[in-house]
Design a protein around this motif. Sequence first.
Motif, PDB file in Angstrom:
ATOM      1  N   GLY A   1     -73.418 -45.340   4.394  1.00 43.36           N
ATOM      2  CA  GLY A   1     -73.766 -46.751   4.197  1.00 43.36           C
ATOM      3  C   GLY A   1     -72.698 -47.852   4.830  1.00 43.36           C
ATOM      4  O   GLY A   1     -72.350 -47.537   5.971  1.00 43.36           O
ATOM      5  N   LEU A   2     -72.184 -48.572   3.953  1.00 42.35           N
ATOM      6  CA  LEU A   2     -71.267 -49.710   4.281  1.00 42.35           C
ATOM      7  C   LEU A   2     -69.906 -49.272   4.897  1.00 42.35           C
ATOM      8  O   LEU A   2     -69.654 -48.058   4.466  1.00 42.35           O
ATOM      9  CB  LEU A   2     -71.051 -50.972   3.329  1.00 42.35           C
ATOM     10  CG  LEU A   2     -72.253 -51.543   2.881  1.00 42.35           C
ATOM     11  CD1 LEU A   2     -71.722 -52.578   1.930  1.00 42.35           C
ATOM     12  CD2 LEU A   2     -72.811 -52.360   4.194  1.00 42.35           C
ATOM     13  N   SER A   3     -69.074 -49.953   5.806  1.00 42.21           N
ATOM     14  CA  SER A   3     -68.043 -49.417   6.176  1.00 42.21           C
ATOM     15  C   SER A   3     -67.123 -50.921   6.379  1.00 42.21           C
ATOM     16  O   SER A   3     -67.666 -51.870   6.758  1.00 42.21           O
ATOM     17  CB  SER A   3     -68.045 -48.856   7.603  1.00 42.21           C
ATOM     18  OG  SER A   3     -66.731 -48.699   8.081  1.00 42.21           O
ATOM     19  N   ASP A   4     -65.785 -50.588   5.931  1.00 39.74           N
ATOM     20  CA  ASP A   4     -64.865 -51.754   6.076  1.00 39.74           C
ATOM     21  C   ASP A   4     -63.921 -51.230   7.318  1.00 39.74           C
ATOM     22  O   ASP A   4     -62.935 -52.272   7.527  1.00 39.74           O
ATOM     23  CB  ASP A   4     -64.069 -52.108   4.918  1.00 39.74           C
ATOM     24  CG  ASP A   4     -63.368 -50.817   4.340  1.00 39.74           C
ATOM     25  OD1 ASP A   4     -62.953 -49.799   5.113  1.00 39.74           O
ATOM     26  OD2 ASP A   4     -62.568 -51.142   3.293  1.00 39.74           O
ATOM     27  N   GLY A   5     -63.987 -50.292   8.055  1.00 36.99           N
ATOM     28  CA  GLY A   5     -63.267 -49.908   9.250  1.00 36.99           C
ATOM     29  C   GLY A   5     -62.324 -48.757   8.780  1.00 36.99           C
ATOM     30  O   GLY A   5     -61.841 -48.255   9.469  1.00 36.99           O
ATOM     31  N   ILE A   6     -62.119 -48.782   7.459  1.00 37.88           N
ATOM     32  CA  ILE A   6     -61.025 -47.781   6.896  1.00 37.88           C
ATOM     33  C   ILE A   6     -61.905 -46.916   6.211  1.00 37.88           C
ATOM     34  O   ILE A   6     -61.744 -45.546   6.109  1.00 37.88           O
ATOM     35  CB  ILE A   6     -59.922 -48.530   6.100  1.00 37.88           C
ATOM     36  CG1 ILE A   6     -59.243 -49.188   7.033  1.00 37.88           C
ATOM     37  CG2 ILE A   6     -59.013 -47.414   5.751  1.00 37.88           C
ATOM     38  CD1 ILE A   6     -58.197 -50.266   6.268  1.00 37.88           C
ATOM     39  N   ASN A   7     -62.791 -47.444   5.232  1.00 36.13           N
ATOM     40  CA  ASN A   7     -63.452 -46.361   4.150  1.00 36.13           C
ATOM     41  C   ASN A   7     -65.003 -46.669   4.594  1.00 36.13           C
ATOM     42  O   ASN A   7     -65.353 -47.665   5.016  1.00 36.13           O
ATOM     43  CB  ASN A   7     -63.121 -46.665   2.731  1.00 36.13           C
ATOM     44  CG  ASN A   7     -61.758 -46.359   2.399  1.00 36.13           C
ATOM     45  OD1 ASN A   7     -61.227 -45.377   2.602  1.00 36.13           O
ATOM     46  ND2 ASN A   7     -60.935 -47.223   1.709  1.00 36.13           N
ATOM     47  N   LEU A   8     -65.660 -45.502   4.420  1.00 34.64           N
ATOM     48  CA  LEU A   8     -67.237 -45.487   4.504  1.00 34.64           C
ATOM     49  C   LEU A   8     -67.853 -45.020   3.324  1.00 34.64           C
ATOM     50  O   LEU A   8     -67.270 -44.309   2.661  1.00 34.64           O
ATOM     51  CB  LEU A   8     -67.349 -44.286   5.643  1.00 34.64           C
ATOM     52  CG  LEU A   8     -68.602 -44.260   6.373  1.00 34.64           C
ATOM     53  CD1 LEU A   8     -68.953 -45.478   7.287  1.00 34.64           C
ATOM     54  CD2 LEU A   8     -68.688 -42.981   7.141  1.00 34.64           C
TER      55      LEU A   8
END
Length: 172
Positions: free
Chosen positions: A161-168
């Motif tokens: 789903g969503l990603s913050d660029g570090i965690n997915l």
Amino acid sequence: IRAPAAGTVLKRHVNPGDPVVPLTSYQAGTPLMTLADMGTLMFKGTVDEIDVGKLAEGLPVRIKIGALPAAKITGRLTRIAPKATEKEGTTLFDVEAAIDPATGVVLRAGYSANADIVIQEKKDVLVLPERLVTFEKENAFVELPAPSPKAEPVKTAIKVGLSDGINLEVLE
């Protein structure tokens, strides 16, 4: 001397007895003090050009102040500069956020701070470091430990789903 607005004196530029020059059309005049309304503090920062397209005015902002690590400060994004600036070979856009007045924390002008601008948010989700996920076309995979010590790791498909660029976020 009477100030045109209420505020807090941040810096006094002259001492009693120092000469001052009035403002005229020929000279700037001597500034006496720096005065600020501490009830309307703003966060000023920069955002990389890669991320600025995701932003819109009014998004919520979480501000972290280095000198006050336990403080929870929130605000709203109020300005995104229309023109970029270049610093050390990086293209950045200036942003400003209005700090919510009901923080309950005593803030001072000039604190160093970082801010997280909330674009999307989900709570209570399973996350995985993005570096552990491999992508092949439209599919995402993660390697799980082998069932026995001598076997190879098992490549397992996951839905992300969503990603913050570090965690997915892992959906399935």
